[in-house]
Structures are given as C-alpha cells and as structure tokens.
Design a protein around this motif. Sequence first.
Motif, mmCIF file in Angstrom:
data_model
loop_
_atom_site.group_PDB
_atom_site.id
_atom_site.type_symbol
_atom_site.label_atom_id
_atom_site.label_comp_id
_atom_site.label_asym_id
_atom_site.label_seq_id
_atom_site.Cartn_x
_atom_site.Cartn_y
_atom_site.Cartn_z
ATOM 1 N N TRP A 7 -6.838 -0.355 -2.231
ATOM 2 C CA TRP A 7 -5.636 0.218 -2.064
ATOM 3 C C TRP A 7 -4.488 -0.913 -2.475
ATOM 4 O O TRP A 7 -3.379 -0.549 -2.409
ATOM 5 N N ARG A 10 0.515 5.024 3.673
ATOM 6 C CA ARG A 10 -0.684 4.313 4.094
ATOM 7 C C ARG A 10 -0.256 2.955 5.197
ATOM 8 O O ARG A 10 -0.713 2.862 6.050
ATOM 9 N N GLN A 25 -12.030 -1.182 1.110
ATOM 10 C CA GLN A 25 -10.918 -0.415 0.995
ATOM 11 C C GLN A 25 -9.672 -1.071 0.629
ATOM 12 O O GLN A 25 -8.688 -0.728 0.121
ATOM 13 N N VAL A 68 0.885 -1.336 0.071
ATOM 14 C CA VAL A 68 0.274 0.157 0.021
ATOM 15 C C VAL A 68 0.736 1.390 -0.073
ATOM 16 O O VAL A 68 0.086 2.356 -0.095
#
Length: 263
Positions: free
Chosen positions: A179, A160, A175, A156
């Motif tokens: 990602w 992140r 999510q 990621v």
Amino acid sequence: MDYETIDYAVAGGVARITLNRPERLNSFNTRMHEELRDALAAVRADDSVRVLLITGAGRGFCAGQDLSDRAVAPGSEAPDLGASIERNYNPLIRGLRDLELPVVCAVNGVAAGAGANLALACDLVLAARSASFIQAFCRIGLIPDSGGTWFLPRRVGAARAAGLALLGDKLSAEQAESWGLIWRCVDDAALESETEALCGHLAQQPTRGLALVKRALQASWSNDLDAQLDLERDLQREAGGTADYREGVAAFLEKRPPRFAGR
C-alpha cells in the motif's frame, strides 16, 4: 541520563535508539518520553551522527501508550489526554521530522497506536515480515494521534486511511509495503542485516543534501507548484554551496568514489 526504558548508542555515524520495555511490548510511559527527549537532544548535539535508527527490543516494536500509566481510579477525574499529547507525543513526532539527517525505523514486531505512528514519522521504514501495524485508537474510543491522521491519508489514500482508522484492523508488513505505507518488508532473519546495510549506506552519503531533500518533500504537501519551484531553487542554492557537493562533482570528474563528510 541513565536510561531505563531505551538503549542509546552511536557507532560508525549511526545513532541507534532501541525502545527497551520488552515486557510491555515497548509501550510508552512517562519515563520513556523523558528518555527519548534526552536521546534526540544528544543526536542533535553530536556532529558525528549521520543517521538515526529507531527499533524495538524483544518481540514487539511499540504497542503505543502503556494504559497502566494512565489508570484512573473509580470516581476520579479523567486525565487530560490533550495535555499528554502536547507534552510528550507532539514534541517527539516534530523532533523526528525536523532532524536534519535521515531517520530509519526497523519495525521488528507489532507497531500499534502511537507506536505505529512513531514508525510512520521516520523517513525510511523497514519491517520484518511478521510485523504488523494497527491503528488501535478506535478500540478504546480515541482518534489516531502522533500524526496518524496526517500520515495515513498521505501514504495510503483517503479510503484506506479511513478503514485503518475506523476499524483498527491489523495490517501486515507485506500489505503495508504494497500500500506504500512503508519502504520495505523483509524476512525476519534479514531485518538486522538489511537495516545495518541501509544505515551504513546513508552514513556515507551527503547528509546536508539529504536533509534538504527531507525539507523539500515535507513542504510539498502544503505548497502549490509555484511555491515548491521557488523552494527547490532556494534549497538547491544552499546545497550547491556545501563541501559535499564540491566533493561529489570532483569525484565524478576524477572517476573515483566520493568521500562525503556530511557538510
């Protein structure tokens, strides 16, 4: 071994390990580590296995370490967590990464701490839409282990990864897919059928070739381009000598579906 904390079964070329402590959200204890070591040894020893699937029983995938298994009495010496990692978690992650066949993970609920990183150690991760991933270590003063500090920035990115590791926020399956942390997020009702279809497909593929793909991808993180080109040459030479490659070419020329044997 009679398993108490996992279920293990093999059918149709697929070995299935189900973490089975649903009352504790399938969290790790010493017995589970012992049984996982035994099950992975059985996978390696069984030539009929072409794919490994890991999933969880009940409403969670794996909540990480069972902290009640590490309870410390007041005044007692703190446990050596490094020794626990060296004895249990590191061999588990290395064992999964080194398996010369595809490893699929079906995340059916929360994957927290070492449970999240167990999933990330697998090659292809499917997650139910209601599932979530939590790097919960920071909440109790620890660092992500079980490969977490290696997998996260590579999947990621640095920003992140830092957010997930330092804040311990819950990341939804949707999510996580967005990602690039996992392969796919699917509706809860479709997780089992999608997982079975994926494992069934992989079980019919040229297993030796897929193992070489895994080796090349893993080596790419530490190789420069020249080293990777040399590795591709060497692995392609090995792949070209397999029975599956010969079958694949023959099937293409004869305009028929290939019948791979995994060798």
